[in-house]
Design an enzyme around this catalytic site. Structure first.
Site, short mmCIF file in Angstrom:
data_model
loop_
_atom_site.label_atom_id
_atom_site.label_comp_id
_atom_site.label_asym_id
_atom_site.label_seq_id
_atom_site.Cartn_x
_atom_site.Cartn_y
_atom_site.Cartn_z
N HIS A 1 -1.98 1.22 7.05
CA HIS A 1 -2.16 1.87 5.65
C HIS A 1 -1.18 3.17 5.48
CE1 HIS A 1 -6.19 3.73 3.57
NE2 HIS A 1 -5.71 3.67 2.81
N ASP B 1 -3.39 7.71 -6.38
CA ASP B 1 -3.50 7.62 -5.25
C ASP B 1 -2.29 8.53 -4.13
OD1 ASP B 1 -4.16 6.11 -2.58
OD2 ASP B 1 -4.70 4.71 -3.92
N ASN B 2 -1.48 7.57 -3.79
CA ASN B 2 -0.21 7.58 -3.14
C ASN B 2 0.54 8.72 -3.80
OD1 ASN B 2 -1.28 6.87 -1.15
ND2 ASN B 2 -0.10 5.42 -2.09
N ASN C 1 -6.37 11.81 -0.19
CA ASN C 1 -5.58 10.63 0.10
C ASN C 1 -3.99 11.21 0.05
OD1 ASN C 1 -4.41 7.83 -1.18
ND2 ASN C 1 -6.73 7.63 -1.67
N GLU D 1 1.03 -1.22 -0.16
CA GLU D 1 0.24 -0.25 0.11
C GLU D 1 0.83 1.10 -0.52
OE1 GLU D 1 -2.91 0.80 -0.13
OE2 GLU D 1 -3.10 2.82 1.15
N HIS E 1 -4.96 0.75 10.98
CA HIS E 1 -6.87 0.84 11.02
C HIS E 1 -7.13 -0.50 12.03
CE1 HIS E 1 -7.37 4.24 8.38
NE2 HIS E 1 -6.79 3.11 7.35
N ASN F 1 -5.95 8.31 5.67
CA ASN F 1 -5.74 7.97 4.80
C ASN F 1 -3.89 7.59 4.88
OD1 ASN F 1 -4.41 7.17 1.88
ND2 ASN F 1 -6.80 6.59 1.61
C1 LIG Z 1 -2.22 4.69 -1.01
O1 LIG Z 1 -2.84 4.15 -1.87
C2 LIG Z 1 -4.22 3.24 -1.04
C3 LIG Z 1 -5.18 3.52 -2.14
O2 LIG Z 1 -6.19 4.47 -1.64
C4 LIG Z 1 -4.61 4.19 0.24
O3 LIG Z 1 -5.44 3.43 0.83
C5 LIG Z 1 -3.20 4.19 1.16
O4 LIG Z 1 -3.52 5.04 1.63
C6 LIG Z 1 -1.86 4.85 0.47
N1 LIG Z 1 -0.90 5.06 0.97
C7 LIG Z 1 -0.08 6.09 1.11
C8 LIG Z 1 0.56 6.70 1.88
O5 LIG Z 1 -0.91 7.24 0.57
CA LIG Z 2 -3.25 6.87 -0.67
#
Ligand SMILES: *[C@@H]1O[C@H](CO)[C@@H](O)[C@H](O)[C@H]1NC(C)=O
Ligand SMILES: [Ca+2]
Ligand SMILES: *[C@@H]1O[C@H](CO)[C@@H](O)[C@H](O)[C@H]1NC(C)=O
Ligand SMILES: *[C@@H]1O[C@H](CO)[C@@H](O)[C@H](O)[C@H]1NC(C)=O
Ligand SMILES: [Ca+2]
Length: 354
Positions: free
Chosen positions: A114, A268-269, A223, A53, A133, A167
């Site tokens: 996460h 996303d990240n 995110n 992730e 989580h 997140n």
């Molecule tokens: C990376 O992306 C995933 C998918 O949304 C998310 O759940 C996760 O928190 C992200 N990790 C970071 C470090 O942002």
């Molecule tokens: Ca993310």
């Protein structure tokens, strides 16, 4: 009469939801064909089967990888296994990922890591901050990294009523960090409605032991978050709005928006390339396939590089794209000395040369 009104309302709501679902399918690029883009010498990382992730890399080339996220609405291939943090040395020719031992006194069974962020203390102690989580709640765990016999020593759990649906985090001081909230409603169905109606209800939070506050709002789903090399700017990915917000950071930790870089894919990240300052964004090119997972028609993967972030015209290029035959559901990409490590929400990880 009352029933007629109720039926009419029900019909209207269903029509509205139907219309939103169609629009949503389009927004989610449900039926997008992906042109493959592949850098040289890519190979899948051994040992990482159930997600990677988030990735953060130390200046020495040691990479931390969070794995095994269980998240409502997302597939998970090892529902009975607790999440883990893996370590990998990118200086090795064929780096392998190894699960890090976690000290006793921490509930490892409910560990559900996460986003992660490294913080290096003044005395060079390495801390790893992990969004956790446990039982679907949100906490931030602080670990001390012990390099000699690689392990994580649990230091502290941070909980706060504003730290919900977290997140990702980016740590800027001991117990000082920014965190993104990716949905507003804690109810899964209501949070889907938020996405469906593209409500801008999520935010970025600043946390310190003395002050916790919302510092930026108006995101559909805030995110990934990271900071520029000079620590003057904070970059926030809004995965549902498909854009990256460039925010200026002020002395009181408030953030003001400098610009929004609009992309056509679900970001996303985010990470910053330590050599160039470019943003690397892990993206979901056809996000619908993440929500409705079908191994025969899997979600694809995409990594974008954003150059000249602060200029009038940042340059966006694709550095990796795959239809899911190799890598499914990219969430993050991180670089170290010409190598790029690509992580995914629930699948494997890939290492490529740039
Ligand atoms: C990376 O992306 C995933 C998918 O949304 C998310 O759940 C996760 O928190 C992200 N990790 C970071 C470090 O942002
Ligand atoms: Ca993310
Ligand atoms: C995805 O859908 C959006 C419309 O929401 C469109 O503008 C964009 O071009 C699509 N992305 C790709 C890569 O086709
Ligand atoms: C993905 O692309 C490869 C060729 O690059 C093709 O053989 C395969 O059928 C495609 N898979 C899907 C699910 O589209
Ligand atoms: Ca992170």
């Amino acid at each position: 009469m009352g029933k007629l009104v109720a039926l009419t309302l029900l019909g209207a709501s269903l029509a509205l939801i139907g219309e939103r679902l169609l629009a949503f399918r389009k927004i989610m690029n449900a039926s997008l064909d992906i042109e493959p883009v592949e850098p040289q010498n890519c190979h899948l990382i051994e040992g990482l089967e159930y997600g990677s992730e988030d990735i953060d890399i130390l200046p020495s080339g040691l990479a931390f990888i969070s794995s095994g996220l269980k998240y409502p609405g997302m597939p998970n291939f090892a529902p009975d296994e607790p999440g883990k943090i893996f370590l990998m040395d990118l200086n090795e020719q064929n780096p392998k990922a190894q699960a890090l031992k976690i000290s006793d006194g921490f509930d490892k069974e409910s560990f559900n890591p996460h986003g992660i962020s490294i913080f290096i203390g003044k005395d060079h102690t390495v801390y790893l901050y992990v969004v956790n989580h446990p039982h679907m709640k949100s906490t931030v765990e602080i670990f001390k990294f012990e390099e000699k016999q690689p392990s994580l020593i649990h230091v502290k759990t941070i909980k706060h009523k504003l730290l919900t649906s977290v997140n990702d985090i980016v740590v800027l001081g001991l117990e000082q960090f920014y965190a993104t909230r990716d949905h507003y409603s804690t109810n899964f169905f209501l949070s889907l409605l938020e996405m469906l109606f593209q409500l801008r209800w999520t935010h970025v939070l600043f946390y310190s032991p003395t002050e916790v506050k919302v510092v930026a709002k108006g995101f559909i789903s805030a995110n990934g978050i990271t900071v520029s090399l000079d620590q003057k700017y904070v970059y926030v990915a809004d995965v549902a709005a498909k854009n990256v917000h460039v925010m200026e950071k002020h002395d009181n930790w408030d953030l003001t928006q400098l610009k929004v870089i609009q992309l056509s894919t679900h970001v996303d990240n985010l990470t910053v390339d330590p050599a160039t300052g470019d943003i690397l964004a892990g993206c979901h090119p056809n996000a619908m396939k993440l929500l409705i997972y079908n191994p025969e028609n899997p979600p694809g993967s995409e990594v974008l590089r954003i150059q000249n972030v602060l200029s009038e015209q940042p340059r966006v290029s694709t550095v990796y794209a795959n239809n899911g035959s190799v890598l499914q559901g990219t969430s993050v990409a991180s670089t170290y000395r010409g190598k790029m490590l690509i992580g995914t929400v629930f699948h494997k990880a890939l290492c490529c040369e740039l």
